[in-house]
Enzyme design. Structure first.
Site, PDB file in Angstrom:
ATOM      1  N   LYS A 181      -3.148  13.751   3.073  1.00 47.08           N
ATOM      2  CA  LYS A 181      -4.336  14.410   2.512  1.00 47.08           C
ATOM      3  C   LYS A 181      -5.570  13.510   2.583  1.00 47.08           C
ATOM      4  CE  LYS A 181      -1.667  17.412  -0.564  1.00 47.08           C
ATOM      5  NZ  LYS A 181      -0.409  17.204   0.185  1.00 47.08           N
TER       6      LYS A 181
ATOM      7  N   TYR B 162      -2.253   3.611  10.906  1.00 47.73           N
ATOM      8  CA  TYR B 162      -2.980   2.339  10.935  1.00 47.73           C
ATOM      9  C   TYR B 162      -3.744   2.173  12.242  1.00 47.73           C
ATOM     10  CZ  TYR B 162      -0.159   1.096   6.851  1.00 47.73           C
ATOM     11  OH  TYR B 162       0.434   1.068   5.614  1.00 47.73           O
TER      12      TYR B 162
ATOM     13  N   ILE C  41       0.877  -1.165   0.000  1.00 46.88           N
ATOM     14  CA  ILE C  41       0.000   0.000   0.000  1.00 46.88           C
ATOM     15  C   ILE C  41       0.917   1.218   0.000  1.00 46.88           C
ATOM     16  CG2 ILE C  41      -0.258  -0.101   2.522  1.00 46.88           C
ATOM     17  CD1 ILE C  41      -3.059   1.167   2.112  1.00 46.88           C
TER      18      ILE C  41
ATOM     19  N   ASN D  40       8.722   3.091  10.555  1.00 46.54           N
ATOM     20  CA  ASN D  40       7.741   3.972   9.924  1.00 46.54           C
ATOM     21  C   ASN D  40       6.670   4.367  10.948  1.00 46.54           C
ATOM     22  OD1 ASN D  40       6.129   5.394   8.170  1.00 46.54           O
ATOM     23  ND2 ASN D  40       6.129   3.827   6.572  1.00 46.54           N
TER      24      ASN D  40
END
Length: 233
Positions: A167, A204, A158, A197
């Site tokens: 955004k 998430y 992804i 990350n």
């Protein structure tokens, strides 16, 4: 003594510079669409995967070619094997007539404070006449949970290109996969995230995902995998 003269009327306030009338539109609308990828999209998918490899610092592992992707990605009906959703954006509204028997595109409008500057838009434009640019993708396929006794989806990739991050576009990709899982009666959606990350991990978690600290990814690939060709059982 003569009567005092009436005071002059107060001066009319000068209009403030750059004042926008209330009836004028504010911001910069960005129109987005999630659609199923087709074999014609392979050149863009290849570029997206390479950009993802750069971002994740794994270019030394990147060996995919357009030919490899063409021969492996689109061999089964959508959602039965490997599937790809593409995230497209435009400064103009998308038509509502584009659909397929397998998936109806998802449309959304984002009101941005500033226009998006995308120096690579030319390389990611499947429809330059209509100002359409590919901003990201998600690649996923079915898996199975024996504990739930239900199939699910595993997200292999992804990715949203840098000019379009933060955004609300990444949530569209994840939501599209989750909605498809619910529609098909699947039990869960799974994926992995790199431990450095932090922004992705927070994102998430905000989307409702659980980060399973007790699990580790195990992988056989390359020479280690090929060695099993000579192993006798």
């Amino acid at each position: 003594m003569a009567a005092a003269a009436a005071p002059p009327p107060p001066p009319t306030a000068a209009p403030e510079p750059n004042m926008v009338p209330q009836t004028s539109p504010i911001g910069h609308p960005l129109f987005s669409r999630i659609r199923l990828a087709t074999p014609l999209d392979v050149p863009f998918i290849h570029k997206l995967i390479h950009q993802m490899a750069v971002f994740e610092r794994f270019t030394h592992l990147f060996s995919a070619t357009e030919s490899n992707l063409s021969s492996t990605l689109f061999t089964s009906p959508p959602f039965k094997s490997f599937s790809v959703f593409l995230l497209e954006v435009s400064r103009s509204p998308f038509p509502t007539t584009l659909s397929s028997p397998d998936f109806t595109p998802l449309l959304k409008t984002h009101n941005l404070d500033l226009p998006v500057e995308d120096p690579e838009s030319f390389n990611f434009s499947p429809d330059m006449l209509n100002d359409v640019v590919i901003a990201g993708f998600v690649l996923f396929f079915p898996n199975y949970s024996s504990f739930l006794a239900k199939p699910g989806f595993y997200i292999e990739d992804i990715f949203v290109r840098e000019p379009y991050r933060r955004k609300g576009l990444g949530s569209m990709l994840l939501t599209a996969v989750a909605k498809q899982a619910v529609k098909m009666g699947y039990g869960r959606v799974e994926w992995v995230v790199l431990d450095w990350n932090v922004n992705a991990i927070k994102f998430y978690e905000q989307m409702g995902a659980q980060i399973l600290q007790e699990w580790r990814v195990c992988r056989l690939t390359g020479d280690a995998l090929q060695a099993f060709d000579n192993v006798n059982i």
